[in-house]
Design an enzyme around this catalytic site. Sequence first.
Site, PDB file in Angstrom:
ATOM      1  N   CYS A  86       0.828  -1.206   0.000  1.00 43.81           N
ATOM      2  CA  CYS A  86       0.000   0.000   0.000  1.00 43.81           C
ATOM      3  C   CYS A  86       0.873   1.272   0.000  1.00 43.81           C
ATOM      4  CB  CYS A  86      -0.977  -0.041   1.161  1.00 43.81           C
ATOM      5  SG  CYS A  86      -2.452   0.920   0.851  1.00 43.81           S
ATOM      6  N   HIS A 110      -3.210  -5.186   1.554  1.00 38.05           N
ATOM      7  CA  HIS A 110      -2.562  -5.570   2.803  1.00 38.05           C
ATOM      8  C   HIS A 110      -2.807  -7.043   3.090  1.00 38.05           C
ATOM      9  CE1 HIS A 110      -1.889  -1.438   4.347  1.00 38.05           C
ATOM     10  NE2 HIS A 110      -2.988  -1.154   3.688  1.00 38.05           N
ATOM     11  N   GLU A 163      -1.132  -8.686   5.208  1.00 37.41           N
ATOM     12  CA  GLU A 163      -0.823  -8.859   6.637  1.00 37.41           C
ATOM     13  C   GLU A 163      -2.041  -8.618   7.519  1.00 37.41           C
ATOM     14  OE1 GLU A 163       0.054  -6.388   4.788  1.00 37.41           O
ATOM     15  OE2 GLU A 163      -0.214  -4.504   5.858  1.00 37.41           O
TER      16      GLU A 163
HETATM   17  N1  GLN Z   1      -3.447   6.368   0.556  1.00 32.66           N
HETATM   18  C1  GLN Z   1      -2.295   6.125   1.374  1.00 32.66           C
HETATM   19  C2  GLN Z   1      -1.073   6.881   0.863  1.00 32.66           C
HETATM   20  O1  GLN Z   1      -1.152   7.695   0.017  1.00 32.66           O
HETATM   21  C3  GLN Z   1      -1.971   4.651   1.456  1.00 32.66           C
HETATM   22  C4  GLN Z   1      -2.970   3.907   2.299  1.00 32.66           C
HETATM   23  C5  GLN Z   1      -2.439   2.666   2.967  1.00 32.66           C
HETATM   24  O2  GLN Z   1      -1.235   2.424   3.052  1.00 32.66           O
HETATM   25  N2  GLN Z   1      -3.337   1.861   3.492  1.00 32.66           N
HETATM   26  O3  GLN Z   1       0.003   6.647   1.356  1.00 32.66           O
END
Ligand code: GLN
Length: 201
Positions: free
Chosen positions: A83, A177, A179
């Site tokens: 992410c 994710h 995890e």
């Molecule tokens: N939208 C977030 C960002 O720009 C990422 C979200 C996340 O890691 N769950 O970093």
Amino acid sequence: MGGKTPLIGILALQGDVAEHRRMLAALGADTRDVRSVSDLAGLQGLIIPGGESTVMDKLVRRFGLQEPLRQQIQAGLPVLGTCAGLIMCADRVSDGIDGQETLGGLNVTVSRNAFGSQRDSFDTELDVTGVDSPVAVSFIRAPVVTDVGEGVTVRAALPDGRIVAVDNGQIVGLSFHPEITGESRLHAEFVARAREYSPVA
Ligand code: GLN
């Protein structure tokens, strides 16, 4: 030479560090929270967790970690970014905030705000090339990969075609994710990759 029990760092400035730590421990890897340059020595892999890439970028620079991390990545350190971690690994961010930088290494473009507010966060099952699929995963304000450059393989896409998992053989970037849903297959693959890596310092 890679040891039997690989030492994997988790960038621990911000984000869901504990979930990754738990999963790696369950898979038999040694873990180290990475907060300073001295924490990088001897690592065979690095996880960059989910969180907020804009904040993570600022902290990476404040803690003097940007250049040392870039050097380790250029030297071949295996990285798993989930992410916000995927955003940190991307060479290009199409909708970063003013001045936002990444560590880079993965020849892709990501869009940070790829999902509208209604589908901000959702769980789903995905086929991911190279692991027993489907895998159960969580998307939380997730980015998507909008352009894949040379050397990068797409490992998973949503039914609408949006790319959510990429890999260049060294760096795995996931929009989601694993995890959080307790899905360990991608971490197990990463631990195996780290075991083969000989640290440069
Ligand atoms: N939208 C977030 C960002 O720009 C990422 C979200 C996340 O890691 N769950 O970093």
